[in-house]
Structure formats: C-alpha cells, structure tokens
Design an enzyme around this catalytic site. Structure first.
Site, mmCIF file in Angstrom:
data_model
loop_
_atom_site.group_PDB
_atom_site.id
_atom_site.type_symbol
_atom_site.label_atom_id
_atom_site.label_comp_id
_atom_site.label_asym_id
_atom_site.label_seq_id
_atom_site.Cartn_x
_atom_site.Cartn_y
_atom_site.Cartn_z
ATOM 1 N N THR A 306 5.299 -21.428 14.842
ATOM 2 C CA THR A 306 5.003 -22.815 14.522
ATOM 3 C C THR A 306 6.287 -23.525 14.134
ATOM 4 O OG1 THR A 306 3.682 -24.287 13.118
ATOM 5 C CG2 THR A 306 4.468 -22.256 12.106
ATOM 6 N N HIS A 358 0.778 -7.740 4.521
ATOM 7 C CA HIS A 358 1.394 -6.601 3.843
ATOM 8 C C HIS A 358 0.518 -5.356 3.889
ATOM 9 C CE1 HIS A 358 4.458 -4.768 1.639
ATOM 10 N NE2 HIS A 358 4.261 -5.233 0.422
#
Length: 387
Positions: A306, A358
């Site tokens: 983006t 994560h």
C-alpha cells in the site's frame, strides 16, 4: 420472454445489493447494454441485456439483496415487441399520420391518438415530433452552484446514510485482522536516489516503447518478490493450526477508488517484468476508477503493498489484509540529510513499514525481509541483472 438474472457469483461472495436499474419498464434496450448495477462487498457488477428487446417486467426493486442466478426481470425479444407495436398501430393510424410519421421519422407506436376511437391523426404526429425535439441548452450562469458537501455557515444539521456494502466489508475485514492477528510493525528507510536516477534516465524511452509510464511501484514489486523468495514465511498464511506455504508471489496492490480501497492482485508477480507490472497496475487503476474491476482480480493474494505516500503520508502502520500475514507500506519521498562516506548530504528518503503476523513470523525474519527490500531498492541494478 427472456430472463435477466444475477450473474454467477464466486463462492467468496454470497450475495449482493441491486443498487440501480439503469432502465425502466417499457424501455427498449440493446444487446449487452447495461440494464442494472449490482454491488458486492468487492466490486460493482454491471448486468447487461442478453439481447435486443423491451424490458417488460422488473421483479426486484433497488436496494434489495440478491444472490447468484436470481431472476431480476423479463425482456421481450425485439421481434416479438415489434409485432405487438405494429399490430397496435395498424388499425389506429390515419394515412396522413403514417405519411407524416415517415417524413418526421416518428415511431407511431409512441404517439398517443386524439382522434375518434384513439386514432392517430397527422396533428398528433406533428405534436409528438415537436415535443420529442431536444430542448435548447441553457446558457451557463455566472454564479457557481454550492457543492453539496459545503454546509452554510453556522449549520448544525446532521444526516445519516447506510454504509455501502464495500465500506461495510472493509470495516469488517479490518476489525477481523486486528482481532485475529498478532500484528507488529517494523520500520526502515530507503534512499531512493538510485531508483529515481534510473527512472529519470529511461522513463521517456520506456513510455515511448511500451506505451505505459515507468513508476516506482514496479521496482517495489520486484524487490518484494525477491525478498519473499529469500524469506518465504512472510509469504505464507495461517489456516487453523497449519501454515500454508506458497512457491508463488501473488502481490495485492492497494488502489483507491471513489467507493473505497480495493486490492487487485498481480498473479505470479515473481515472473513479471517491470513492463508487465506497470501495465497491469495501470489497467487495474483505470478499472477501479470506473468501478469495473472484475471479481477475479480481487481474489486471493499472498502479500500486499500500500502506498500512503501518494497522499503525503510520512509514516503509518498498515493493517494486514487477511488471510495474508504481512503488508508493506510505502510513504512519501522526502529530501532529508543523511550521512554518506563521513559527510552529510541531502537524499530523497522514504520510510518503509512492514506489518506482520507475529504468530508465524518472528521479528528477525520481518526485519531481514525489510532490509532485503531496502538493499534491492538502493541498488536497483540487482533487480535488472537478476543478482
């Protein structure tokens, strides 16, 4: 009667909203002419007429939810419609009216008769031709109209309107992303001088030969795919207790449209040249602005990019596009002082942000991926020489 139905929607799109009827009952439509628009949570679909004819009966009103292959309306084929029109006119039009209709190029079926028993007279044809003539275009006024978005001074009015299906879907996915992923973001900065020099040197010949502009996004896509090949976990995703590994890179490119943010996908981006990438991005951007992105262009994707720098963003923490596990955020290129060979110089710098899940991506892998992207962009000849 010919049926007009909702097109077959992909499995990921359960239903849509019939937003607009572009034609009304009784209108004549040509084959492939758009008769209605359908909004899904991804794109707006245009529903074309299957053949020439008259839209005789609309079964679903605007604003209603519809599903795949649902019947929307009936179309009377052109031949049958013509027979009905001829049969209606032939007893009813006077000879002088027929001659005047031929001279004035008027369809007698559209003329209301004022004569005895509804007969169409010559005067009826003349009046219809006059009323059907295009109205003169009014001269522009000097005072410009006030845009709807500008409220009068001191106004405290409020208005409520429902979210579009696309905006509601974006909100739902962003909330799900933050709820279901353990999102962290790592930052770095890249010196864009070499890419800018390379682009400035060759952009004119590139555009002349290939018919498309050479932008920065193609360099980022190439750098990202090279980095993902080195750190494939960043290109993977979570499904239950499993990790889905991919030996391909389908890169989603976030594109702004007047309906919100959409993310069309570059399939097998690791095999595409700079020319291929720029062409596909330009095509997607044009389709997004026109609201005509096909559904298949928005399916899948293993990693997204983006570019908030287009709007002046200095730094941000992009949100992962589920079920992907990472997203790269580009930002504004800004001249800043940096140290080179013991001296302070001004260079065009860009902050990069890599948000990652994560749960499966460790900090070391995320940082190394972002460093690899930076190093490839600062020495772009590696991308061209496949080093």
């Amino acid at each position: 009667m010919i049926e007009i139905t909702v097109p077959q929607l992909p499995e990921s799109v359960a239903e849509g909203t019939l937003t607009t009827w572009c034609k009304k009952e009784g209108d004549f439509v040509r084959r492939d002419e758009v008769v209605a628009e359908l909004e899904t949570d991804k794109v707006i679909l245009e529903i074309p007429a299957p053949q020439d004819g008259i839209l005789t009966r609309i079964l679903v009103e605007e604003g209603h939810e519809v599903t795949s292959t649902q019947l929307l309306a009936y179309l009377e084929p052109q031949a049958a419609a013509a027979e009905v029109a001829i049969a209606k006119v032939e007893p009813t039009a006077m000879p002088a009216a027929r001659l005047e209709a031929q001279r004035s190029d008027v369809n007698l079926a559209e003329v209301a008769g004022s004569g005895r028993q509804g007969r169409v007279l010559k005067e009826d044809v003349l009046q219809h031709a006059q009323s059907a003539a295009p109205a003169p275009v009014p001269a522009p006024t000097m005072a410009p109209a006030i845009p709807r978005s500008v409220a009068p001074a001191g106004s405290r009015e409020e208005r409520r309107e429902p979210m579009s299906r696309l905006r509601a879907r974006i909100a739902e996915r962003l909330l799900a992303s933050q709820r279901d992923n353990a999102i962290l973001t790592t930052f770095n900065e890249v010196n864009m001088q070499n890419v800018m020099d390379l682009r400035a040197r060759w952009k004119d010949r590139f555009a002349e030969k290939h018919g498309v502009k050479l932008g920065f996004m193609s360099f980022f896509v190439k750098a990202v795919t090279r980095a993902l090949e080195r750190f494939p976990i960043v290109n993977a995703s979570v499904e239950g207790n499993d990790i889905i590994w991919r030996d391909y890179c389908d890169i989603g490119i976030a594109v702004s449209s007047n309906r919100g943010l959409v993310v069309p996908v570059l399939r097998n981006a690791q095999t595409l040249s700079l020319v291929d990438i720029e062409r596909q991005i330009a095509e997607y951007a044009a389709l997004a602005r026109a609201g005509k992105l096909p559904l298949e262009a928005l399916q899948g994707g293993s990693f997204s990019i983006t570019n908030g720098g287009t709007f002046g963003s200095m730094m941000s923490t992009p949100i992962i596009n589920p079920p992907q596990s990472a997203i790269l955020g580009m930002h504004a290129i800004t001249p800043r002082p940096v140290a080179e060979n013991g001296q302070v110089v001004i260079r065009p710098m860009m902050y990069l942000a890599l948000s990652y899940d994560h749960r499966i991506i460790d900090g070391q892998e995320a940082v190394q991926t972002l460093v690899a992207i930076r190093e490839l962009l600062e020495a772009p000849e590696q991308l061209l020489l496949d080093l």
